[in-house]
Design an enzyme around this catalytic site. Structure first.
Site, PDB file in Angstrom:
ATOM      1  N   ARG A 186       0.833  -1.221   0.000  1.00  0.00           N
ATOM      2  CA  ARG A 186       0.000   0.000   0.000  1.00  0.00           C
ATOM      3  C   ARG A 186       0.863   1.265   0.000  1.00  0.00           C
ATOM      4  O   ARG A 186       0.502   2.269   0.609  1.00  0.00           O
ATOM      5  CB  ARG A 186      -0.953   0.034   1.208  1.00  0.00           C
ATOM      6  CG  ARG A 186      -1.944  -1.091   1.278  1.00  0.00           C
ATOM      7  CD  ARG A 186      -2.944  -1.057   0.121  1.00  0.00           C
ATOM      8  NE  ARG A 186      -4.065  -1.943   0.363  1.00  0.00           N
ATOM      9  CZ  ARG A 186      -4.073  -3.242   0.078  1.00  0.00           C
ATOM     10  NH1 ARG A 186      -3.007  -3.806  -0.489  1.00  0.00           N
ATOM     11  NH2 ARG A 186      -5.126  -3.976   0.325  1.00  0.00           N
ATOM     12  N   SER A 202     -10.668  -0.977   3.421  1.00  0.00           N
ATOM     13  CA  SER A 202      -9.879  -1.124   4.667  1.00  0.00           C
ATOM     14  C   SER A 202      -9.500   0.260   5.176  1.00  0.00           C
ATOM     15  O   SER A 202      -8.868   1.029   4.467  1.00  0.00           O
ATOM     16  CB  SER A 202      -8.578  -1.873   4.391  1.00  0.00           C
ATOM     17  OG  SER A 202      -8.835  -3.147   3.880  1.00  0.00           O
ATOM     18  N   GLU A 223      -5.000   3.439   6.551  1.00  0.00           N
ATOM     19  CA  GLU A 223      -4.697   3.254   5.129  1.00  0.00           C
ATOM     20  C   GLU A 223      -5.341   4.400   4.349  1.00  0.00           C
ATOM     21  O   GLU A 223      -4.821   4.875   3.345  1.00  0.00           O
ATOM     22  CB  GLU A 223      -5.265   1.913   4.656  1.00  0.00           C
ATOM     23  CG  GLU A 223      -4.747   1.524   3.291  1.00  0.00           C
ATOM     24  CD  GLU A 223      -5.685   0.642   2.517  1.00  0.00           C
ATOM     25  OE1 GLU A 223      -6.461   1.187   1.711  1.00  0.00           O
ATOM     26  OE2 GLU A 223      -5.639  -0.582   2.701  1.00  0.00           O
TER      27      GLU A 223
HETATM   28  N1  EPU Z   1     -10.469 -11.063  10.414  1.00  0.00           N
HETATM   29  C1  EPU Z   1     -11.148 -11.150  11.599  1.00  0.00           C
HETATM   30  N2  EPU Z   1     -12.180 -10.276  11.825  1.00  0.00           N
HETATM   31  C2  EPU Z   1     -12.543  -9.338  10.911  1.00  0.00           C
HETATM   32  C3  EPU Z   1     -11.829  -9.249   9.707  1.00  0.00           C
HETATM   33  C4  EPU Z   1     -10.780 -10.126   9.476  1.00  0.00           C
HETATM   34  O1  EPU Z   1     -10.864 -11.984  12.443  1.00  0.00           O
HETATM   35  O2  EPU Z   1     -13.487  -8.597  11.187  1.00  0.00           O
HETATM   36  C5  EPU Z   1      -9.404 -12.047  10.134  1.00  0.00           C
HETATM   37  C6  EPU Z   1      -9.905 -13.065   9.099  1.00  0.00           C
HETATM   38  O3  EPU Z   1     -10.544 -14.119   9.690  1.00  0.00           O
HETATM   39  C7  EPU Z   1      -8.639 -13.486   8.452  1.00  0.00           C
HETATM   40  C8  EPU Z   1      -7.786 -12.250   8.503  1.00  0.00           C
HETATM   41  O4  EPU Z   1      -8.318 -11.410   9.509  1.00  0.00           O
HETATM   42  O5  EPU Z   1      -7.993 -14.492   9.204  1.00  0.00           O
HETATM   43  C9  EPU Z   1      -7.674 -11.541   7.175  1.00  0.00           C
HETATM   44  O6  EPU Z   1      -8.934 -11.059   6.760  1.00  0.00           O
HETATM   45  P1  EPU Z   1      -9.278 -10.773   5.210  1.00  0.00           P
HETATM   46  O7  EPU Z   1      -9.004 -11.972   4.398  1.00  0.00           O
HETATM   47  O8  EPU Z   1     -10.650 -10.207   5.146  1.00  0.00           O
HETATM   48  O9  EPU Z   1      -8.194  -9.707   4.739  1.00  0.00           O
HETATM   49  P2  EPU Z   1      -7.598  -8.408   5.442  1.00  0.00           P
HETATM   50  O10 EPU Z   1      -6.191  -8.660   5.774  1.00  0.00           O
HETATM   51  O11 EPU Z   1      -8.504  -7.965   6.534  1.00  0.00           O
HETATM   52  C10 EPU Z   1      -6.638  -7.369   3.237  1.00  0.00           C
HETATM   53  C11 EPU Z   1      -6.711  -6.058   2.492  1.00  0.00           C
HETATM   54  C12 EPU Z   1      -8.030  -5.928   1.728  1.00  0.00           C
HETATM   55  C13 EPU Z   1      -8.115  -7.083   0.755  1.00  0.00           C
HETATM   56  C14 EPU Z   1      -8.018  -8.414   1.549  1.00  0.00           C
HETATM   57  C15 EPU Z   1      -7.959  -9.619   0.640  1.00  0.00           C
HETATM   58  C16 EPU Z   1      -5.347  -4.529   3.791  1.00  0.00           C
HETATM   59  C17 EPU Z   1      -5.328  -3.357   4.710  1.00  0.00           C
HETATM   60  N3  EPU Z   1      -6.554  -4.966   3.425  1.00  0.00           N
HETATM   61  O12 EPU Z   1      -7.664  -7.355   4.227  1.00  0.00           O
HETATM   62  O13 EPU Z   1      -7.965  -4.723   0.976  1.00  0.00           O
HETATM   63  O14 EPU Z   1      -9.323  -7.041   0.024  1.00  0.00           O
HETATM   64  O15 EPU Z   1      -6.788  -8.440   2.337  1.00  0.00           O
HETATM   65  O16 EPU Z   1      -6.714  -9.676   0.005  1.00  0.00           O
HETATM   66  O17 EPU Z   1      -4.279  -5.028   3.409  1.00  0.00           O
HETATM   67  C18 EPU Z   1      -8.566  -2.431   0.923  1.00  0.00           C
HETATM   68  O18 EPU Z   1      -7.363  -2.184   0.868  1.00  0.00           O
HETATM   69  O19 EPU Z   1      -9.432  -1.514   0.923  1.00  0.00           O
HETATM   70  C19 EPU Z   1      -9.014  -3.812   1.035  1.00  0.00           C
HETATM   71  C20 EPU Z   1     -10.293  -4.135   1.185  1.00  0.00           C
END
Ligand code: EPU
Length: 337
Positions: free
Chosen positions: A162, A237, A333
């Site tokens: 990012r 995010s 972010e």
């Molecule tokens: N999780 C929780 N609770 C929540 C949300 C997530 O426990 O409320 C846990 C999930 O269970 C999982 C982990 O956190 O084990 C990761 O969650 P998720 O797969 O939803 O991905 P993320 O790391 O929360 C990132 C990006 C997203 C992108 C997704 C998929 C960042 C800041 N965000 O989210 O990007 O869509 O991975 O690759 O890196 C964005 O930048 O706007 C965005 C949506």
């Protein structure tokens, strides 16, 4: 090209915050952009793309340049690959769909990301195992001070998680006008390692998935977790996933054995901020017209007429709580204006 005054930015930011721009100009050509910069570049300027990665906490006391440059063309083509040039004001997801319709692979995992082409390199958008930098060739940008048009190679952009040079050393100096991406015409490299994608493809019985299948899977996952800004205001995010030392992580794991993580190196681990925020009890919490999304705690939402300051205060409360509970600083972010 006209400059209007006291214009509401509500239709132009996905959080749906009703802040006003002191002055506003819709930019539809590079020549107009250079012209307006020539006369106005000494004044405070605010560059607006798709408005999908910002939280307006106050009126914008500047001239807002709304980059609406349109168009896409193939600038190079071989048997296996194409380089597509897309103008900054093209909507990102519509561009992804256009590529898929033409059979071009490489950005299917980035389906349904809000925002425009021109802002994609600024934060090196990424999702489900793919980042913009994986297909990025170059971009063109206008220098705000002298209005020259410069080409930035992938190397020039210093892409990171990012991150790019446009958020760091060159912040506020350039306006991206177009982006060139290299995409595949066949033998696409499919990125399906992300657990949720695998699951989704299994559910739809895709044994030999195509780029279109992957896009459909990504759209289904995103729609199940992330609110559509057309229905509920948000900027995706709100925070970045923090990176902590392995020692710190091991200490956390003693107290929270179920904590998810991604290894970055032998000494560093990335922890999902969404998990930390959920653990801190914020998931689904609603305070009047704003709150934390109930399906993904990393997303702050505007249910109607929230004001940006309230959302920012909630973000600060979340940051403080995460610091207190886990000794982790989580950075936003989203750009706070
Ligand atoms: N999780 C929780 N609770 C929540 C949300 C997530 O426990 O409320 C846990 C999930 O269970 C999982 C982990 O956190 O084990 C990761 O969650 P998720 O797969 O939803 O991905 P993320 O790391 O929360 C990132 C990006 C997203 C992108 C997704 C998929 C960042 C800041 N965000 O989210 O990007 O869509 O991975 O690759 O890196 C964005 O930048 O706007 C965005 C949506």
């Amino acid at each position: 090209m006209t400059i209007s005054h006291n214009v509401s930015l509500k239709p132009f930011n996905t959080f749906g915050i009703d802040a006003k721009a002191n002055s506003y100009c819709n930019i539809t050509s590079i020549e107009d952009l250079q012209k307006v910069l020539k006369t106005e570049s000494q004044k405070p300027l605010f560059i607006l793309g798709g408005g999908s990665n910002m939280l307006l906490t106050q009126n914008v006391n500047a001239l807002v340049l709304h980059i609406n440059l349109k168009g896409k063309e193939i600038v190079e083509e071989t048997e296996d690959k194409v380089i597509v040039k897309a103008m900054a004001g093209e909507n990102w997801h519509e561009f992804v769909l256009w590529c898929l319709k033409n059979g071009y692979g490489g950005i299917e995992n980035l389906s349904l990301i809000p925002g425009n082409i021109g802002t994609a390199p600024i934060q090196n958008i990424g999702a489900y195992g793919v980042e913009l930098k994986d297909v990025f060739v170059s971009c063109e940008a206008v220098n705000i001070k002298d209005q020259s048009l410069r080409t930035f190679s992938k190397n020039d952009c210093n892409f990171g998680y990012r991150e790019s040079i446009f958020k760091q050393d060159l912040k506020g100096e350039y306006i991206i006008t177009s982006v060139n991406l290299q995409l595949t015409k066949h033998n696409h490299t499919l990125h399906m390692d992300y657990g949720a994608i695998k699951q989704e493809l299994e559910n739809s019985n895709s044994t030999k998935p195509t780029i279109q299948d992957i896009s459909k899977a990504v759209i289904a996952i995103r729609e199940s977790k992330l609110p559509n800004p057309k229905d509920i205001g948000n900027s995706g995010s709100f925070f970045k996933n923090p990176i902590v030392s392995t020692e710190h992580f091991n200490r956390l794991k003693e107290n929270f054995p179920e904590i998810p993580s991604y290894k970055i190196s032998d000494s560093e681990v990335k922890v999902p901020a969404g998990w930390l925020i959920e653990k801190a009890g914020f998931k689904g919490k609603r305070f009047g017209d704003y709150g934390v999304h109930n399906k993904q705690a990393l997303v702050l939402v505007n249910y109607g007429n929230a004001n940006g300051k309230d959302i920012f205060e909630l973000a600060q409360l979340i940051q403080k709580t995460i610091k207190r509970l886990f000794e982790i600083d989580i950075e936003t972010e989203v750009n706070i204006i």
